[in-house]
Structure formats: C-alpha cells, structure tokens
Design a protein around this motif. Structure first.
Motif, PDB file in Angstrom:
ATOM      1  N   LEU A  47      41.443 -25.849 -32.228  1.00 25.02           N
ATOM      2  CA  LEU A  47      40.574 -24.514 -32.341  1.00 25.02           C
ATOM      3  C   LEU A  47      39.082 -24.579 -32.635  1.00 25.02           C
ATOM      4  CD1 LEU A  47      42.822 -22.646 -34.873  1.00 25.02           C
ATOM      5  CD2 LEU A  47      42.806 -22.074 -32.697  1.00 25.02           C
ATOM      6  N   ALA A  48      38.557 -25.123 -33.714  1.00 24.19           N
ATOM      7  CA  ALA A  48      36.738 -25.980 -33.593  1.00 24.19           C
ATOM      8  C   ALA A  48      37.055 -26.422 -32.022  1.00 24.19           C
ATOM      9  CB  ALA A  48      37.264 -27.368 -34.083  1.00 24.19           C
ATOM     10  N   GLU A  49      37.823 -27.552 -31.557  1.00 30.34           N
ATOM     11  CA  GLU A  49      37.113 -27.862 -30.078  1.00 30.34           C
ATOM     12  C   GLU A  49      36.823 -27.086 -28.814  1.00 30.34           C
ATOM     13  OE1 GLU A  49      39.730 -30.675 -29.558  1.00 30.34           O
ATOM     14  OE2 GLU A  49      38.589 -32.499 -31.200  1.00 30.34           O
ATOM     15  N   ALA A  50      38.187 -25.632 -29.586  1.00 27.81           N
ATOM     16  CA  ALA A  50      38.247 -24.587 -28.059  1.00 27.81           C
ATOM     17  C   ALA A  50      36.965 -24.083 -28.098  1.00 27.81           C
ATOM     18  CB  ALA A  50      39.612 -23.651 -28.797  1.00 27.81           C
ATOM     19  N   LYS A  51      36.289 -23.608 -29.276  1.00 28.61           N
ATOM     20  CA  LYS A  51      34.573 -23.115 -29.462  1.00 28.61           C
ATOM     21  C   LYS A  51      33.895 -23.580 -28.250  1.00 28.61           C
ATOM     22  CE  LYS A  51      36.109 -21.306 -33.956  1.00 28.61           C
ATOM     23  NZ  LYS A  51      35.712 -21.121 -35.293  1.00 28.61           N
ATOM     24  N   SER A  52      33.584 -24.973 -28.399  1.00 30.50           N
ATOM     25  CA  SER A  52      33.083 -25.496 -27.216  1.00 30.50           C
ATOM     26  C   SER A  52      33.069 -25.366 -26.181  1.00 30.50           C
ATOM     27  CB  SER A  52      32.725 -27.110 -27.314  1.00 30.50           C
ATOM     28  OG  SER A  52      32.061 -28.165 -26.955  1.00 30.50           O
ATOM     29  N   PRO A  53      32.047 -24.553 -25.615  1.00 27.24           N
ATOM     30  CA  PRO A  53      31.822 -24.820 -24.190  1.00 27.24           C
ATOM     31  C   PRO A  53      31.968 -26.501 -23.214  1.00 27.24           C
ATOM     32  CG  PRO A  53      29.696 -23.607 -25.135  1.00 27.24           C
ATOM     33  CD  PRO A  53      30.305 -24.470 -25.597  1.00 27.24           C
ATOM     34  N   GLN A  54      31.876 -27.313 -23.819  1.00 28.02           N
ATOM     35  CA  GLN A  54      32.265 -27.979 -23.068  1.00 28.02           C
ATOM     36  C   GLN A  54      33.481 -28.880 -22.933  1.00 28.02           C
ATOM     37  OE1 GLN A  54      30.178 -29.799 -20.745  1.00 28.02           O
ATOM     38  NE2 GLN A  54      28.773 -28.011 -21.332  1.00 28.02           N
ATOM     39  N   PHE A  55      34.375 -27.678 -23.377  1.00 22.62           N
ATOM     40  CA  PHE A  55      36.142 -27.929 -23.992  1.00 22.62           C
ATOM     41  C   PHE A  55      36.946 -29.142 -23.581  1.00 22.62           C
ATOM     42  CE2 PHE A  55      40.494 -27.446 -23.750  1.00 22.62           C
ATOM     43  CZ  PHE A  55      41.139 -27.832 -25.146  1.00 22.62           C
ATOM     44  N   TRP A  56      36.391 -28.204 -21.531  1.00 20.89           N
ATOM     45  CA  TRP A  56      37.653 -29.009 -20.907  1.00 20.89           C
ATOM     46  C   TRP A  56      37.034 -30.685 -20.493  1.00 20.89           C
ATOM     47  CZ3 TRP A  56      41.842 -27.941 -19.297  1.00 20.89           C
ATOM     48  CH2 TRP A  56      42.787 -27.428 -19.994  1.00 20.89           C
ATOM     49  N   ASN A  57      35.426 -30.616 -20.387  1.00 15.71           N
ATOM     50  CA  ASN A  57      34.778 -31.850 -20.003  1.00 15.71           C
ATOM     51  C   ASN A  57      35.056 -33.331 -21.177  1.00 15.71           C
ATOM     52  OD1 ASN A  57      33.911 -30.495 -17.634  1.00 15.71           O
ATOM     53  ND2 ASN A  57      32.053 -30.283 -18.969  1.00 15.71           N
ATOM     54  N   VAL A  58      35.120 -32.317 -22.223  1.00 20.23           N
ATOM     55  CA  VAL A  58      35.316 -33.470 -23.419  1.00 20.23           C
ATOM     56  C   VAL A  58      36.984 -33.584 -22.928  1.00 20.23           C
ATOM     57  CG1 VAL A  58      35.571 -33.738 -25.690  1.00 20.23           C
ATOM     58  CG2 VAL A  58      33.385 -32.651 -24.677  1.00 20.23           C
ATOM     59  N   PRO A 136      48.942 -25.666 -26.742  1.00 20.08           N
ATOM     60  CA  PRO A 136      48.562 -25.022 -28.394  1.00 20.08           C
ATOM     61  C   PRO A 136      47.380 -23.850 -28.559  1.00 20.08           C
ATOM     62  CG  PRO A 136      47.686 -27.512 -27.127  1.00 20.08           C
ATOM     63  CD  PRO A 136      48.847 -26.669 -25.870  1.00 20.08           C
ATOM     64  N   ALA A 137      46.843 -23.459 -27.147  1.00 12.23           N
ATOM     65  CA  ALA A 137      46.055 -22.581 -27.068  1.00 12.23           C
ATOM     66  C   ALA A 137      47.148 -21.413 -27.286  1.00 12.23           C
ATOM     67  CB  ALA A 137      45.601 -22.590 -26.197  1.00 12.23           C
ATOM     68  N   ILE A 138      48.430 -20.894 -26.991  1.00 15.48           N
ATOM     69  CA  ILE A 138      49.247 -20.480 -27.160  1.00 15.48           C
ATOM     70  C   ILE A 138      50.027 -19.941 -28.660  1.00 15.48           C
ATOM     71  CG2 ILE A 138      51.381 -19.593 -26.409  1.00 15.48           C
ATOM     72  CD1 ILE A 138      51.046 -20.155 -23.689  1.00 15.48           C
ATOM     73  N   VAL A 139      50.127 -21.154 -29.660  1.00 14.58           N
ATOM     74  CA  VAL A 139      51.090 -21.798 -30.050  1.00 14.58           C
ATOM     75  C   VAL A 139      49.884 -20.848 -31.570  1.00 14.58           C
ATOM     76  CG1 VAL A 139      51.866 -22.752 -31.520  1.00 14.58           C
ATOM     77  CG2 VAL A 139      52.257 -23.464 -29.508  1.00 14.58           C
ATOM     78  N   HIS A 140      48.679 -20.953 -31.260  1.00 17.10           N
ATOM     79  CA  HIS A 140      47.111 -21.475 -32.128  1.00 17.10           C
ATOM     80  C   HIS A 140      47.095 -20.289 -31.983  1.00 17.10           C
ATOM     81  CE1 HIS A 140      48.710 -24.752 -34.328  1.00 17.10           C
ATOM     82  NE2 HIS A 140      48.596 -25.573 -32.834  1.00 17.10           N
ATOM     83  N   GLY A 141      46.942 -19.312 -31.068  1.00 16.06           N
ATOM     84  CA  GLY A 141      46.574 -17.809 -30.581  1.00 16.06           C
ATOM     85  C   GLY A 141      44.696 -17.902 -30.656  1.00 16.06           C
ATOM     86  N   SER A 142      44.446 -19.280 -30.271  1.00 12.54           N
ATOM     87  CA  SER A 142      43.019 -19.097 -29.401  1.00 12.54           C
ATOM     88  C   SER A 142      42.206 -18.263 -27.959  1.00 12.54           C
ATOM     89  CB  SER A 142      43.166 -20.733 -29.430  1.00 12.54           C
ATOM     90  OG  SER A 142      41.124 -20.968 -28.918  1.00 12.54           O
ATOM     91  N   ALA A 143      41.707 -17.379 -29.114  1.00  7.00           N
ATOM     92  CA  ALA A 143      40.932 -16.698 -27.761  1.00  7.00           C
ATOM     93  C   ALA A 143      39.381 -17.065 -27.500  1.00  7.00           C
ATOM     94  CB  ALA A 143      40.670 -15.688 -28.678  1.00  7.00           C
ATOM     95  N   GLU A 144      39.391 -18.161 -28.145  1.00  2.50           N
ATOM     96  CA  GLU A 144      38.481 -18.767 -27.431  1.00  2.50           C
ATOM     97  C   GLU A 144      38.583 -19.363 -26.307  1.00  2.50           C
ATOM     98  OE1 GLU A 144      38.348 -18.954 -30.662  1.00  2.50           O
ATOM     99  OE2 GLU A 144      37.326 -18.815 -31.880  1.00  2.50           O
TER     100      GLU A 144
END
Length: 259
Positions: A47-58, A136-144
């Motif tokens: 969830l912390a990483e999903a907030k980063s604009p560089q999520f996919w690149n990382v 994981p985004a679906i499982v944890h409900g990550s809106a970001e």
C-alpha cells in the motif's frame, strides 16, 4: 510456404508436454508470483509503494533485476537446447529427414518455434507482472493503485531490448545443439558461457561475449551504458544473432549425419 506452416505446426505440437513447454509457463510467472505473494502477505509495504507515482517503473525494474541477470539467459539456453534436442532424444531424426520437406524447412520451422516460445515467455512474464500488482490491490482495496497508469511504451521498449539481447543465446545454443547428440554438451556450453559473461562483464572487451547483453541492458538502465567504451551492445547482439543463425544453417545443411 504451406510446407513451412505444416512443419511449424508439427514442431509446435512436439514441444507440448515437454520440459521446455513448462519452462515457458513456470519461468514466465515465477518472478511475478514472488511479488504477488509479497503484495498479499505484506500489505503495508504494498500500500505504501502503490502511493508512489513511480510504482510501475519500480515494479518492472525489480522484476527485470532477477530475470535479466540470470534467469532469462539461463532459461533461454535451456529451452533452446531442449527443443533442438527433441529428435536426438526420441531418435527420430532419420524419420524426420524422410518426410517430404526440405532441410531448410526443417531447420527454420524448428528455429521459428523457439522464437515464438520466447515471445510467449515475454508476454506471460508481463501478464504476470500486471497481475502481481492488480491482485494485491483488489485484495487490500488500494485506491491509489488505480490512479497509476501502466507505462506501456516504456515497458514495450524495455522488453524489446531484452528480447534482442537474448537472441544471440538462441542462435548459438541452436547451433551447438544441432551439432551434438548429447544434451549435456549444449547445456554445459550455455552455462559455461553464461558464467563467463558474468565474470567478464567489467572486462574491457566483455561485450564480445554474446551472453553478456542482458546483464549490460539491466545495469545500463540503472547506471548508464555499462559496456566498456560506450559500445552499443544491442548492435553486437543483432550481429551475433544473424551470424550465429546463418552459420548454424550452413553447418546443418552440410552436416553429413543429421541424426
């Protein structure tokens, strides 16, 4: 053309159920599965990483880190050797050579199967990467997560360069596998050159070893061109691929005993 298509279909059916067939699927999803497990079992990190604009690149960089340095070149060497050695293991070269198709058709259809399998691997690998973040985004409900767009152009460019950089391995392993009946010969040759490439990466002429290019590609994306003297190793990869393939074709046509 029809002869080539029929030969390709036949070669494609042969590889089903083989270790090479499963190697593509297991290899394509292996690294993404690790990151999928991490995302599910360590939700705070995800969830912390999903907030980063560089999520996919990382995420893409991390997945390629494990794939490019060892697993991709090793998998390519192993899969190419397995597919090429099918006739030797089944003792069917003589039977194949009596079929109404030219030696050229036999050579290029087998080679085309390997290239298509490599493309299949790349597609599955990227599907796995996307699912390793989506689930994981679906499982944890990550809106970001849903606010992060996938960098398709960047991912495609990266994948294309890695694809090009591992083609010399395909050509050379194909060449060696057609010349020796014993599977251990091409396998040992591939592993030996792969280890040599890792040792010689910092050597002044390390770019002359055709198994170094995936390694160079990964570190170039992070640190700039790693190849000594700023050599464009992608050109070297293309040259080795073309030269290795043509040499393999020539040796195959002129080999006295093809089975």
């Amino acid at each position: 053309m029809m002869s080539f298509i029929h030969s390709f279909q036949s070669e494609w059916l042969k590889k089903k159920g083989t270790l090479a067939f499963w190697l593509v699927f297991v290899g394509g999803f292996f690294i993404p599965l690790i990151f999928l497990s991490r995302g599910i079992f360590y939700p705070q990190d995800f969830l912390a990483e999903a907030k980063s604009p560089q999520f996919w690149n990382v995420l893409l960089s991390r997945c390629w880190q494990f794939m490019a340095i060892l697993l991709l070149p090793l998998g390519v060497a192993l899969a190419t050797s397995l597919i090429t050695q099918l006739e030797f293991r089944n003792n069917t070269w003589k039977q194949l050579n009596t079929t109404p198709q030219s030696l050229s058709v036999i050579f290029w259809s087998k080679f085309a199967v390997i290239i298509v399998m490599l493309l299949q691997f790349f597609i599955l690998f990227h599907i796995g990467i996307y699912l390793s973040a989506l689930i994981p985004a679906i499982v944890h409900g990550s809106a970001e997560f849903y606010q992060r767009s996938v960098p398709f152009s960047s991912a495609l460019k990266t994948a294309s360069l890695y694809f090009l950089d591992c083609l010399p391995i395909v050509a050379i392993q194909y060449l060696v596998s057609l010349q020796f009946k014993n599977f251990l010969v091409p396998l040992s040759f591939g592993i030996g050159l792969l280890l040599a490439s890792m040792i010689a990466a910092q050597w002044q002429y390390g770019y002359t070893i055709p198994y170094t290019y995936c390694l160079y590609n990964f570190f170039t994306a992070r640190q700039g061109n790693l190849a000594p003297g700023g050599v464009n190793f992608h050109y070297w990869a293309a040259g080795y691929f073309i030269g290795g393939t043509l040499l393999s074709y020539f040796l195959y046509l002129n080999k006295k005993e093809k089975g």
